[in-house]
Write a protein that holds these residues in place. Structure first.
Motif, PDB file in Angstrom:
ATOM      1  N   THR A  88       0.857  -1.184   0.000  1.00  0.00           N
ATOM      2  CA  THR A  88       0.000   0.000   0.000  1.00  0.00           C
ATOM      3  C   THR A  88       0.894   1.235   0.000  1.00  0.00           C
ATOM      4  O   THR A  88       2.013   1.211   0.519  1.00  0.00           O
TER       5      THR A  88
ATOM      6  N   ASP B  99       0.973   5.911  -0.381  1.00  0.00           N
ATOM      7  CA  ASP B  99       0.219   7.110   0.003  1.00  0.00           C
ATOM      8  C   ASP B  99      -0.408   7.841  -1.180  1.00  0.00           C
ATOM      9  O   ASP B  99      -0.941   8.937  -1.031  1.00  0.00           O
ATOM     10  N   GLY B 100      -0.320   7.259  -2.375  1.00  0.00           N
ATOM     11  CA  GLY B 100      -0.979   7.877  -3.520  1.00  0.00           C
ATOM     12  C   GLY B 100      -0.119   8.899  -4.238  1.00  0.00           C
ATOM     13  O   GLY B 100      -0.550   9.495  -5.221  1.00  0.00           O
TER      14      GLY B 100
ATOM     15  N   ASN C   6      -3.838   1.945  -2.846  1.00  0.00           N
ATOM     16  CA  ASN C   6      -3.829   3.166  -2.068  1.00  0.00           C
ATOM     17  C   ASN C   6      -4.075   2.828  -0.609  1.00  0.00           C
ATOM     18  O   ASN C   6      -4.780   1.863  -0.316  1.00  0.00           O
TER      19      ASN C   6
ATOM     20  N   ARG D 147      -7.011   6.797 -10.281  1.00  0.00           N
ATOM     21  CA  ARG D 147      -6.593   5.750  -9.356  1.00  0.00           C
ATOM     22  C   ARG D 147      -6.152   4.502 -10.100  1.00  0.00           C
ATOM     23  O   ARG D 147      -5.257   3.795  -9.665  1.00  0.00           O
TER      24      ARG D 147
ATOM     25  N   SER E 166      -2.213   3.524 -10.963  1.00  0.00           N
ATOM     26  CA  SER E 166      -1.069   3.116 -10.144  1.00  0.00           C
ATOM     27  C   SER E 166      -0.663   1.658 -10.356  1.00  0.00           C
ATOM     28  O   SER E 166       0.529   1.362 -10.459  1.00  0.00           O
TER      29      SER E 166
END
Ligand code: SF4
Lengths: 432, 258
Positions: free
Chosen positions: B5, B7-8, B32, B82, B85
């Motif tokens: 995961t 932090d974007g 994310n 989104r 990623s």
């Protein structure tokens, strides 16, 4: 000063200019300059808006005046027409151009004019405007100037130093038809200025070899337009003319303008309920094949097929006439061969040529890349050759062209083509 | 399944690549931090964003990819999507294993990243087409935009080059920032209190008290021209919508009422 009166003039003069279909701001890249406003971008130029007819609005397309001493039958501005006439003052026109440009409404100006007094007088005023724009208003954006047939060499030479593109419209591809409809004109009056522009471009090229900073002469070359459907010319007549024109190094674009029945009272002209838009579109597709797909005119139209098939795009029509050229192997064929496959455009061909260096491509890969297979699948072979495990390939040679054709023509396309053929019946007798 | 995961941020994503190689593993998923985790995870690793590691990965990429491919990666990031990623992460990992695969469009990750970048590039062109300035009394030309993607950084150089002799402000109402050009250089601007700006964020219109005297007339002239240039015998609203989607109309002078 711009006022409410300007508004009415602008309306009239835009209405008068709108049948000239050339709009693009293409063909020259020029970055901004100190103390000037504007630049021109490469590629196809920028369309700033799209009118309700779907056409691109890139340049402020306007006439200086729609008074005209000539009487060309196909033209809304002909002398004998009873329409509102107007003339913009030189300062009005310059101001509108600059103010529109600064608000990002337009890429520049496309200026034309009816002929008043004599060609030189008219051309002089057009030249004055483009000169002012460049030197007084420091305008560095795009300028397309319509040249007035019959204007002197000196004026053309001066105008060409300020304009990015110049054009002279042929309008009618065969001289006898042109003379019939535009008694004051002949091919000479069109080709003469075209030649002068061409000469200017070539001389300028030479000059710039020696003096890099010599001012450029019509850097975006010239364009022209032919009206489609006002006379009996076949698509072969039209495309042969186009191909000849593209043979000149300075000719960048030939436009096709489906005839809009503006002067219904003139019995030399057909009355069309609708402009022939399908035909116009097919001509653009054929033009595309000439310019980017390495086709020759004789491959698209010939004596037997003098007109394009309205129901099929010309590349597909060619492919159906030439089953022996297929199937094309996606993994080994040359780029030019790929371009000949119906449904494959330059972008798809480019994707294929790049990707196949990494691995052999299957039809699944093509689909994933966004290649539209609807037409292409009948004309290609991929990695998966026929075996007992997969479906046998059914291509053009197995199906035969006559059975394949109905599979590839959509109902709506057929209907539109049929409707347009219907329109042709309205051709009046005595048009020959 | 191994899940990372992050932090974007772009730095976060690049750091994730760093750790994937440090741990010698290829996580199946990069999510994310706020995303819901899949039901069955063997290992979840929360990537600590580290600028220095991100920089090293970027430099490594630069050694392996062409300038054009690097640019496309940056451009794709501006999409703010989104769904970028995961394929971008896998694409970058593959570059370190296989070299420059940026033109292998049969690879689903390369294809996904390229397609997203294309969408962004398409929209930046639309901004160059459809932006409409109004002139303020002080001579500044202003426009408001609200693009789907964060394309403003991509169009600045175009407007700076084109309108170098006029001050302008392009403001992104969706992302609450803009760029101002005052004749020398372009600066990024934000407003402390967005409610106080002298223009309407909904339709982009400048307040009448700051609008220059002849701007209404110019706008009317443009609307008049827009109507006059249409050939009624050729009406084609479908093509118009296709080339100029309705979502851009609200800031466009010719589609507004005077
Ligand atoms: S010279 Fe040009 S403007 Fe005049 S009637 Fe002929 S086509 Fe129309």
């Amino acid at each position: 000063m711009l006022t409410e009166k300007t508004m009415e003039k602008l309306r009239i003069l835009a209405e008068s200019a709108k049948y000239d279909v050339s709009c693009s701001s293409s063909g020259t890249v020029r970055s901004g300059r100190q103390g000037m406003v504007g630049n021109t971008v490469g590629g196809v130029g920028i369309c700033h808006s799209f009118a309700d007819d779907g056409r691109c609005i890139s340049l402020l397309k306007v006439m200086l005046t729609n008074f005209c001493m000539y009487d060309c039958a196909y033209c809304i501005n002909r002398r004998s027409n009873d329409i509102k006439r107007a003339t913009l003052s030189v300062t009005e026109l310059e101001e509108i151009t600059m103010e529109f440009y600064r608000r990002n409404y337009i890429e520049g100006l496309f200026l034309s004019s009816g002929v008043v007094r004599n060609p030189d007088y008219t051309m002089e005023r057009l030249t004055a405007i483009v000169r002012d724009l460049r030197t007084l208003h420091r305008f560095n954006g795009y300028i397309h100037l319509k040249s007035i047939p019959g204007a002197s060499r000196e004026l053309l030479n001066e105008a060409g130093r300020y304009a990015d593109r110049m054009s002279v419209n042929i309008e009618i591809p065969r001289e006898e038809s042109l003379k019939l409809l535009a008694p004051e004109k002949d091919h000479q009056s069109v080709f003469q200025p075209m030649r002068l522009i061409q000469q200017g471009v070539l001389e300028n090229k030479e000059e710039r070899k020696h003096f890099r900073y010599a001012p450029r002469f019509v850097p975006a070359g010239q364009s022209t337009q032919m009206i489609v459907g006002a006379t009996k010319e076949t698509d072969r007549d039209i495309l042969t003319m186009s191909s000849m024109l593209y043979g000149q190094p300075s000719m960048r674009r030939v436009y096709y303008s489906g005839y809009v029945s503006v002067n219904t009272y003139d019995s030399r002209l057909p009355i069309l309920k609708q402009p022939p838009l399908v035909r116009e579109n097919r001509l653009y597709q054929a033009d595309w094949l000439l310019r980017f797909y390495h086709f020759k005119v004789e491959e698209i139209v010939d004596e037997e097929h003098a007109n394009l098939d309205l129901g099929l795009d010309p590349k597909l029509a060619w492919a159906l006439r030439h089953p022996e050229a297929f199937p094309v192997d996606i993994n080994t064929a040359e780029y030019e061969q790929l371009l000949r496959v119906p449904g494959l455009g330059t972008k798809s061909a480019w994707l294929i040529v790049n990707s196949r260096r990494f691995n052999r491509l299957t039809s699944y890969d093509l689909k994933k890349m966004g290649v539209v297979m609807k037409k292409a699948k009948y004309f290609i072979t991929c990695n998966e050759l026929t075996s007992q495990f997969s479906q046998p390939i059914v291509g053009i040679n197995e199906l035969r062209p006559e059975r394949l054709r109905p599979l590839l023509v959509s109902k709506s396309e057929q209907r539109r083509a049929a409707e347009e053929l219907q329109l042709k019946l309205d051709f009046k007798e005595g048009c020959d | 399944m191994t899940v990372y995961t992050f932090d974007g941020t772009m730095d976060g994503l690049l750091t994730a690549v760093f750790y994937a190689f440090a741990f010698k593993e290829q996580p199946e998923k990069l999510l994310n931090e706020e995303d819901a985790l899949p039901l069955f995870c063997d290992r979840v690793y929360k990537v600590p964003t580290e600028e220095e590691k991100a920089r090293r990965v970027w430099v490594g990429l630069e050694k392996r990819l062409t300038k054009e491919a690097m640019r496309l990666i940056s451009v794709s990031w501006l999409s703010e999507l989104r769904e970028l990623s995961q394929p971008l992460f896998q694409y970058i990992c593959k570059v370190f294993r296989q070299g420059d695969i940026s033109r292998n469009y049969a690879d689903p990750d390369v294809l996904a990243v390229t397609n997203i970048a294309r969408r962004v590039l398409h929209e930046q062109l639309r901004m160059k087409q459809f932006i409409r300035f109004q002139k303020a009394k002080d001579g500044t030309y202003l426009t408001v935009i609200a693009p789907d993607h964060n394309v403003l950084p991509l169009i600045i150089s175009h407007f700076k080059d084109r309108f170098r002799d006029q001050p302008w402000l392009i403001y992104d109402a969706k992302r609450h920032y803009g760029f101002y050009y005052g004749g020398e250089s372009v600066v990024r601007v934000t407003f402390e209190n967005e409610a106080d700006v002298p223009f309407n964020l909904e339709d982009g219109k400048l307040n009448d008290d700051v609008l220059s005297a002849d701007d209404h007339l110019l706008q009317d002239l443009w609307r008049t021209y827009f109507k006059a240039i249409c050939i009624r015998e050729r009406m084609n609203p479908r093509k118009q919508l296709n080339d100029m989607p309705r979502r851009y109309w609200k800031y466009m002078t010719e589609k507004q009422n005077g």
